[in-house]
Design a protein around this motif. Structure first.
Motif, mmCIF file in Angstrom:
data_model
loop_
_atom_site.group_PDB
_atom_site.id
_atom_site.type_symbol
_atom_site.label_atom_id
_atom_site.label_comp_id
_atom_site.label_asym_id
_atom_site.label_seq_id
_atom_site.Cartn_x
_atom_site.Cartn_y
_atom_site.Cartn_z
ATOM 1 N N PRO A 132 1.294 -0.841 -0.072
ATOM 2 C CA PRO A 132 -0.168 -0.420 -0.484
ATOM 3 C C PRO A 132 0.958 1.625 -0.052
ATOM 4 C CG PRO A 132 -0.266 -2.113 1.390
ATOM 5 C CD PRO A 132 0.452 -2.404 0.842
ATOM 6 N N PHE A 133 1.917 0.676 0.720
ATOM 7 C CA PHE A 133 2.518 2.573 0.135
ATOM 8 C C PHE A 133 3.963 2.498 -0.626
ATOM 9 C CE2 PHE A 133 6.035 4.835 1.053
ATOM 10 C CZ PHE A 133 6.576 5.922 1.987
ATOM 11 N N ILE A 134 3.385 1.478 -1.206
ATOM 12 C CA ILE A 134 3.874 2.149 -2.838
ATOM 13 C C ILE A 134 3.690 2.500 -3.748
ATOM 14 C CG2 ILE A 134 5.269 0.408 -4.377
ATOM 15 C CD1 ILE A 134 6.882 -0.997 -2.590
ATOM 16 N N ALA A 135 1.968 1.726 -3.561
ATOM 17 C CA ALA A 135 0.719 1.984 -4.465
ATOM 18 C C ALA A 135 0.515 3.722 -4.227
ATOM 19 C CB ALA A 135 0.275 1.670 -4.094
ATOM 20 N N LYS A 136 0.760 4.190 -2.423
ATOM 21 C CA LYS A 136 0.464 5.687 -2.560
ATOM 22 C C LYS A 136 1.688 6.620 -3.085
ATOM 23 C CE LYS A 136 -1.558 5.072 1.627
ATOM 24 N NZ LYS A 136 -1.189 4.961 3.161
ATOM 25 N N TYR A 137 2.587 6.413 -3.359
ATOM 26 C CA TYR A 137 4.524 6.387 -4.249
ATOM 27 C C TYR A 137 4.362 6.318 -5.277
ATOM 28 C CZ TYR A 137 8.507 8.340 -5.693
ATOM 29 O OH TYR A 137 9.235 9.139 -6.779
ATOM 30 N N LEU A 138 3.098 5.782 -6.366
ATOM 31 C CA LEU A 138 2.767 5.281 -7.803
ATOM 32 C C LEU A 138 1.832 6.184 -7.910
ATOM 33 C CD1 LEU A 138 2.810 1.865 -8.526
ATOM 34 C CD2 LEU A 138 3.492 2.929 -9.647
#
Length: 363
Positions: A132-138
């Motif tokens: 989820p953190f990586i998705a927020k960065y994307l």
């Protein structure tokens, strides 16, 4: 959202991830959105072990760096150039992810987005923070991803296809529950090494990486070795010795003590170096802190055996003894085009997206 823009966003993500290493986090001023994400991600890596005891900073850093190295322009071009990613009817693809190693479901997540679909993600209870953190960065890198990524905590609903990873028991449930949907259902697999005694010291140390990375929890970890009759185990144990600090991790040490006790109470003959037991066994799925071994008379028998058992095996490691085997030390560094269970995920997803168009009447 066109493919080129997605590639750009994931390359940006790769540059972001490249800043984080167990040898020290180094902020690159040209990486966008560091003001919002750099410190938070550094903290998340350090806190991951509090969410999952197996997710030590060392192991999370390794996963992060592996994906940083994978998400380059060159790798994405090489991977996706093999496919015709156009005229895809977008679908909602449910992803039921495992949590045995950090970011284990990232390749499925990446494949769904690159092939033109929306990812509906159900996380494992063991790995609920990193993706989820990586998705927020994307989404920060390109806001259009907000319409292509959704996480759900409840029952998976309103999807067109599914990719689910679990144990052999949960796979039976998945196969029944998703029988009316296009699906990829992944079960338990293990990896093996085939040795002949001619391996160098460096290769045996590299084999230790294949055994101990992620504490042996991944399907790409070597859990069994095939060895010739009369094999001298000294080079094997010498190769394992540099990884002795693994016993300092409480969860690993508890598994070592427990599994060793079970083996001894069952009167099994063991070889033991005080942080790893090896046991002669015809099975593939050795418990944590243990590796199975099995003798062979000739390589042709092993080749036949491995071909027969291919549905149980994820990787084969050898010094070119077996066709298409992986070099020592590389099992946990797959390329983007190395698919789990040898099932081409992108081909599946593209067929899913194009079947509707092929069935639709022309104007």
């Amino acid at each position: 959202m066109v493919l080129a823009d997605k590639k750009t966003a994931f390359v940006t993500l790769g540059k972001f991830l490249r800043q984080f290493s167990e040898h020290g986090n180094t902020k690159n001023p040209v990486v966008p959105h560091n003001d919002l994400f750099f410190d938070a991600f550094a903290d998340l890596i350090l806190l991951s072990q509090s969410h999952n005891g197996w997710y030590t900073p060392e192991q999370v850093y390794f996963s992060v760096q592996s994906w940083a190295e994978a998400l380059t322009v060159e790798n994405l071009e090489k991977w996706l150039s093999a496919y015709d990613i156009k005229d895809v009817a977008p679908k909602i693809v449910g992803l039921i992810l495992a949590g045995n190693i950090p970011l284990v479901g990232f390749h499925d997540f990446l494949s769904v987005l690159m092939s033109g679909h929306k990812a509906l993600v159900k996380l494992s209870s063991n790995d609920q923070k990193l993706l989820p953190f990586i998705a927020k960065y994307l989404i920060a890198a390109d806001g259009r991803f907000s319409n292509l990524i959704e996480f759900t905590e409840g029952k998976l609903e309103n999807f067109d296809a599914v990719i689910a990873t679990g144990s052999n028991n949960t796979a039976r449930y998945f196969e029944y529950y998703f029988k009316d949907k296009p699906s990829i259902i992944r079960k338990n697999r293990n990896s093996v090494a085939v040795l002949d005694g001619s391996e160098s010291k460096e290769q045996m140390v590299a084999l230790g990486e294949d055994v101990f990375r992620y504490f042996g929890l991944g399907c790409r970890n070597v859990s069994k070795i095939f060895i010739p009759k009369g094999y001298n185990f000294d080079p094997f144990f010498n190769g394992m010795f540099p990884y002795q600090d693994v016993i300092k991790y409480e969860k690993y040490a508890n598994n070592y003590d427990y599994n060793k006790a079970v083996f001894l109470m069952s009167n099994f003959k063991l070889l033991d170096n005080e942080f790893l037991t090896i046991k002669e066994d015809t099975g593939y799925a050795s418990p944590i802190s243990s590796v199975f071994y099995e003798y062979y008379e000739n390589l042709s028998d092993i080749k036949t055996r491995l071909q027969h058992d291919k549905d149980q095996i994820q990787c084969i490691v050898s010094n070119n003894l077996i066709d298409n085997s992986i070099p020592f030390g590389k099992t946990q560094q797959p390329e983007l085009w190395d698919y789990a269970d040898d099932v081409d995920t992108v081909a599946f997803l593209l067929q899913l997206g194009k079947s509707e168009k092929s069935e639709s009447p022309k104007d």
